[in-house]
Design a protein around this motif. Structure first.
Motif, PDB file in Angstrom:
ATOM      1  N   ASN A 126       0.821  -1.205   0.000  1.00 38.49           N
ATOM      2  CA  ASN A 126       0.000   0.000   0.000  1.00 38.49           C
ATOM      3  C   ASN A 126       0.855   1.255   0.000  1.00 38.49           C
ATOM      4  OD1 ASN A 126      -2.492  -1.487   2.107  1.00 38.49           O
ATOM      5  ND2 ASN A 126      -2.775  -0.856  -0.004  1.00 38.49           N
ATOM      6  N   ASN A 127       0.321   2.302  -0.589  1.00 33.27           N
ATOM      7  CA  ASN A 127       1.000   3.591  -0.584  1.00 33.27           C
ATOM      8  C   ASN A 127       1.290   4.072   0.836  1.00 33.27           C
ATOM      9  OD1 ASN A 127       1.712   6.404  -1.598  1.00 33.27           O
ATOM     10  ND2 ASN A 127      -0.112   6.843  -0.384  1.00 33.27           N
ATOM     11  N   HIS A 128       0.282   3.980   1.730  1.00 30.58           N
ATOM     12  CA  HIS A 128       0.483   4.552   3.062  1.00 30.58           C
ATOM     13  C   HIS A 128       1.501   3.773   3.890  1.00 30.58           C
ATOM     14  CE1 HIS A 128      -2.661   1.521   4.154  1.00 30.58           C
ATOM     15  NE2 HIS A 128      -1.998   1.477   5.289  1.00 30.58           N
ATOM     16  N   VAL A 129       1.815   2.555   3.487  1.00 33.33           N
ATOM     17  CA  VAL A 129       2.843   1.785   4.213  1.00 33.33           C
ATOM     18  C   VAL A 129       4.226   2.415   4.028  1.00 33.33           C
ATOM     19  CG1 VAL A 129       4.040  -0.447   4.332  1.00 33.33           C
ATOM     20  CG2 VAL A 129       1.552  -0.385   4.143  1.00 33.33           C
ATOM     21  N   VAL A 130       4.488   2.931   2.830  1.00 30.66           N
ATOM     22  CA  VAL A 130       5.827   3.430   2.516  1.00 30.66           C
ATOM     23  C   VAL A 130       5.879   4.944   2.318  1.00 30.66           C
ATOM     24  CG1 VAL A 130       6.533   1.246   1.503  1.00 30.66           C
ATOM     25  CG2 VAL A 130       5.507   2.989   0.044  1.00 30.66           C
ATOM     26  N   ALA A 131       4.739   5.633   2.457  1.00 25.24           N
ATOM     27  CA  ALA A 131       4.718   7.079   2.254  1.00 25.24           C
ATOM     28  C   ALA A 131       5.670   7.761   3.231  1.00 25.24           C
ATOM     29  CB  ALA A 131       3.298   7.614   2.423  1.00 25.24           C
ATOM     30  N   GLU A 132       6.511   8.645   2.719  1.00 26.68           N
ATOM     31  CA  GLU A 132       7.458   9.436   3.501  1.00 26.68           C
ATOM     32  C   GLU A 132       8.542   8.599   4.174  1.00 26.68           C
ATOM     33  OE1 GLU A 132       5.587  12.295   6.091  1.00 26.68           O
ATOM     34  OE2 GLU A 132       3.840  12.424   4.768  1.00 26.68           O
ATOM     35  N   ALA A 133       8.707   7.358   3.747  1.00 26.25           N
ATOM     36  CA  ALA A 133       9.752   6.520   4.353  1.00 26.25           C
ATOM     37  C   ALA A 133      11.138   7.010   3.930  1.00 26.25           C
ATOM     38  CB  ALA A 133       9.569   5.064   3.936  1.00 26.25           C
ATOM     39  N   ARG A 134      11.998   7.248   4.912  1.00 24.97           N
ATOM     40  CA  ARG A 134      13.394   7.600   4.606  1.00 24.97           C
ATOM     41  C   ARG A 134      14.183   6.350   4.242  1.00 24.97           C
ATOM     42  NH1 ARG A 134      12.716  11.449   9.073  1.00 24.97           N
ATOM     43  NH2 ARG A 134      13.381   9.798  10.496  1.00 24.97           N
ATOM     44  N   SER A 135      13.816   5.252   4.872  1.00 25.23           N
ATOM     45  CA  SER A 135      14.434   3.965   4.573  1.00 25.23           C
ATOM     46  C   SER A 135      13.452   2.877   4.959  1.00 25.23           C
ATOM     47  CB  SER A 135      15.751   3.791   5.339  1.00 25.23           C
ATOM     48  OG  SER A 135      15.516   3.767   6.739  1.00 25.23           O
ATOM     49  N   LEU A 136      13.658   1.679   4.414  1.00 27.68           N
ATOM     50  CA  LEU A 136      12.779   0.573   4.782  1.00 27.68           C
ATOM     51  C   LEU A 136      13.533  -0.742   4.673  1.00 27.68           C
ATOM     52  CD1 LEU A 136      11.683  -1.036   1.960  1.00 27.68           C
ATOM     53  CD2 LEU A 136      10.484   1.125   1.697  1.00 27.68           C
ATOM     54  N   ARG A 137      13.060  -1.706   5.432  1.00 29.29           N
ATOM     55  CA  ARG A 137      13.595  -3.063   5.376  1.00 29.29           C
ATOM     56  C   ARG A 137      12.453  -4.033   5.140  1.00 29.29           C
ATOM     57  NH1 ARG A 137      18.829  -3.352   6.176  1.00 29.29           N
ATOM     58  NH2 ARG A 137      18.740  -5.650   6.129  1.00 29.29           N
ATOM     59  N   VAL A 138      12.791  -5.092   4.401  1.00 36.39           N
ATOM     60  CA  VAL A 138      11.796  -6.085   4.009  1.00 36.39           C
ATOM     61  C   VAL A 138      12.197  -7.431   4.605  1.00 36.39           C
ATOM     62  CG1 VAL A 138      10.728  -7.306   2.083  1.00 36.39           C
ATOM     63  CG2 VAL A 138      11.252  -4.861   1.881  1.00 36.39           C
ATOM     64  N   ALA A 139      11.295  -8.020   5.394  1.00 31.60           N
ATOM     65  CA  ALA A 139      11.536  -9.325   6.017  1.00 31.60           C
ATOM     66  C   ALA A 139      10.888 -10.406   5.160  1.00 31.60           C
ATOM     67  CB  ALA A 139      10.973  -9.354   7.427  1.00 31.60           C
ATOM     68  N   LEU A 140      11.722 -11.298   4.624  1.00 35.93           N
ATOM     69  CA  LEU A 140      11.222 -12.383   3.785  1.00 35.93           C
ATOM     70  C   LEU A 140      10.837 -13.586   4.636  1.00 35.93           C
ATOM     71  CD1 LEU A 140      13.871 -12.269   0.898  1.00 35.93           C
ATOM     72  CD2 LEU A 140      11.687 -11.033   1.060  1.00 35.93           C
ATOM     73  N   ALA A 141      10.045 -14.478   4.064  1.00 38.63           N
ATOM     74  CA  ALA A 141       9.601 -15.668   4.792  1.00 38.63           C
ATOM     75  C   ALA A 141      10.751 -16.618   5.100  1.00 38.63           C
ATOM     76  CB  ALA A 141       8.509 -16.389   4.000  1.00 38.63           C
ATOM     77  N   ASP A 142      11.843 -16.521   4.330  1.00 39.27           N
ATOM     78  CA  ASP A 142      12.976 -17.416   4.578  1.00 39.27           C
ATOM     79  C   ASP A 142      13.905 -16.903   5.676  1.00 39.27           C
ATOM     80  OD1 ASP A 142      14.381 -15.335   3.405  1.00 39.27           O
ATOM     81  OD2 ASP A 142      14.865 -16.413   1.559  1.00 39.27           O
ATOM     82  N   GLY A 143      13.534 -15.808   6.318  1.00 37.91           N
ATOM     83  CA  GLY A 143      14.311 -15.282   7.431  1.00 37.91           C
ATOM     84  C   GLY A 143      15.220 -14.114   7.080  1.00 37.91           C
ATOM     85  N   ARG A 144      15.427 -13.851   5.812  1.00 41.65           N
ATOM     86  CA  ARG A 144      16.295 -12.739   5.430  1.00 41.65           C
ATOM     87  C   ARG A 144      15.612 -11.394   5.650  1.00 41.65           C
ATOM     88  NH1 ARG A 144      18.052 -13.835  -0.595  1.00 41.65           N
ATOM     89  NH2 ARG A 144      16.026 -14.943  -0.620  1.00 41.65           N
ATOM     90  N   SER A 145      16.401 -10.394   6.016  1.00 41.18           N
ATOM     91  CA  SER A 145      15.933  -9.019   6.130  1.00 41.18           C
ATOM     92  C   SER A 145      16.778  -8.180   5.182  1.00 41.18           C
ATOM     93  CB  SER A 145      16.062  -8.499   7.566  1.00 41.18           C
ATOM     94  OG  SER A 145      15.679  -7.144   7.651  1.00 41.18           O
ATOM     95  N   LEU A 146      16.126  -7.582   4.174  1.00 41.86           N
ATOM     96  CA  LEU A 146      16.851  -6.885   3.118  1.00 41.86           C
ATOM     97  C   LEU A 146      16.427  -5.423   3.056  1.00 41.86           C
ATOM     98  CD1 LEU A 146      16.439  -9.515   0.246  1.00 41.86           C
ATOM     99  CD2 LEU A 146      18.364  -9.282   1.825  1.00 41.86           C
ATOM    100  N   PRO A 147      17.343  -4.528   2.700  1.00 38.31           N
ATOM    101  CA  PRO A 147      16.931  -3.144   2.446  1.00 38.31           C
ATOM    102  C   PRO A 147      16.052  -3.084   1.210  1.00 38.31           C
ATOM    103  CG  PRO A 147      19.220  -3.470   1.819  1.00 38.31           C
ATOM    104  CD  PRO A 147      18.794  -4.731   2.505  1.00 38.31           C
ATOM    105  N   GLY A 148      15.067  -2.201   1.250  1.00 38.86           N
ATOM    106  CA  GLY A 148      14.164  -2.055   0.118  1.00 38.86           C
ATOM    107  C   GLY A 148      14.147  -0.632  -0.404  1.00 38.86           C
TER     108      GLY A 148
END
Length: 344
Positions: A84-106
């Protein structure tokens, strides 16, 4: 105290079926889509559908003025994620947690407040991909499965039904008006935003977007953006680098019974054309100021929201047939929609 309260589930139900993941096996080829086992009981189908989609659901954590937690779903094996737009609106940075346990910058690839959709990219390959369904074929009362990260509980599963379709929300509930929404009673809470709403075949039918809550102690109504709209959005971004919106080119004014009586109008509902943009589709089709639009493509137009919904269901270049009352006569006007100009 307000009786209705809008709540974006994008910033984090306890799982009704989460234990099922631990009980069964799931095999998803890298970069592929899961397939479901043969028919069984409805519970078996729910479990199979949830297992199929589970590896494609991600958690999104943002840092910024509107920082928080939300969800997303992988739509391409090369790391393209729908949310959704409001999930990432105005985000300076974000990280994405995958189901396999990895956490990646997005990275936010694109976002659109009008559709409330956004695309995020992570640097990864051969990711499992969700299978997209057809939201135009939804039936009220069919089973709906919501998967996301409510209140920080990763990949929670809740089950309900499609309660209604073609819902419209605006006003104090919304920052922008949304229409053609799927309503569901599958529990949606803060953190579910951007996660998939799934059918019994394991296909994504919507993107969970918000919940409207009533008085304290009452349940909430969940709403999801139809996946067909999201499919158009993804195609637009990939082909054109922007969201393509159909455009009619008028300023409409709602007609109600009081207005109709005051101005001696021939109908108590519909919209009156207040202004027409020069060289717009409406102008080229011969619409005139003070025309009253009472139907679009054969469906009644009760207010501006109905007209907007009829337009949004189409693409630039499509023909929209309008039924118009002009000087007491009923006319049919065919309008070829165009792309909305950036400034309109």
């Amino acid at each position: 105290m307000k009786q209705d309260r809008r709540c974006w589930p994008g910033v984090v139900t306890l799982a009704a079926l989460a234990v099922a993941f631990a009980a069964g096996r799931l095999s998803v080829p890298n970069g592929g889509s899961a397939t479901l086992a043969g028919p069984g009981t409805e519970q078996d189908r729910v479990i199979a559908a949830a297992r199929a989609v589970y590896p494609t659901v991600v958690g999104i954590t943002t840092d910024g003025p509107r920082g928080g937690q939300g969800s997303g779903v992988i739509v391409q094996a090369d790391g393209l994620i729908l949310t959704n737009n409001h999930v990432v609106a105005e985000a300076r940075s974000l990280r994405v947690a995958l189901a396999d346990g990895r956490s990646l910058p997005g990275t936010v690839l694109a976002r659109d407040p009008e559709t409330e959709l956004a695309l995020v990219r992570v640097n990864a390959a051969n990711l499992p991909v969700a299978t997209l369904g057809d939201s135009d074929r939804l039936q009220v009362a069919q089973t709906a499965i919501a998967i996301g990260n409510p209140l920080g509980f990763e990949r929670t599963v809740t089950v309900g039904v499609v309660s209604a379709i073609h819902r419209r929300l605006s006003g104090e509930r919304m920052e922008t008006e949304l229409d053609n929404l799927i309503q569901t009673d599958a529990a949606i809470n803060p953190g579910n935003s951007g996660g998939p709403l799934v059918d019994l075949n394991g296909k994504v039918i919507g993107i969970n977007t918000l919940v409207v809550r009533g008085p304290v102690g009452s349940g909430g109504l969940g709403f999801a953006i139809p996946i067909n709209l999201a499919r158009y959005y993804i195609e637009d971004i990939q082909r054109h680098g922007r969201s393509i919106q159909p455009w009619l080119g008028i300023v409409p004014v709602d007609i109600d019974r009081e207005t109709a009586q005051r101005f001696n109008l021939p109908t108590p509902q519909g919209i009156r054309v207040e202004l027409i943009s020069p060289d717009s589709p409406a102008a080229r089709a011969g619409l005139r100021a003070h025309d009253i639009v009472v139907a679009a493509a054969g469906s009644p137009i009760r207010d501006t929201g109905d007209l907007r919904q009829a337009i949004r269901r189409r693409r630039p270049g499509d023909i929209l047939k309008l039924t118009v009352i002009r000087a007491g006569q009923r006319l049919e006007v065919s309008v070829r929609l165009a792309e909305r100009p950036a400034e309109d």
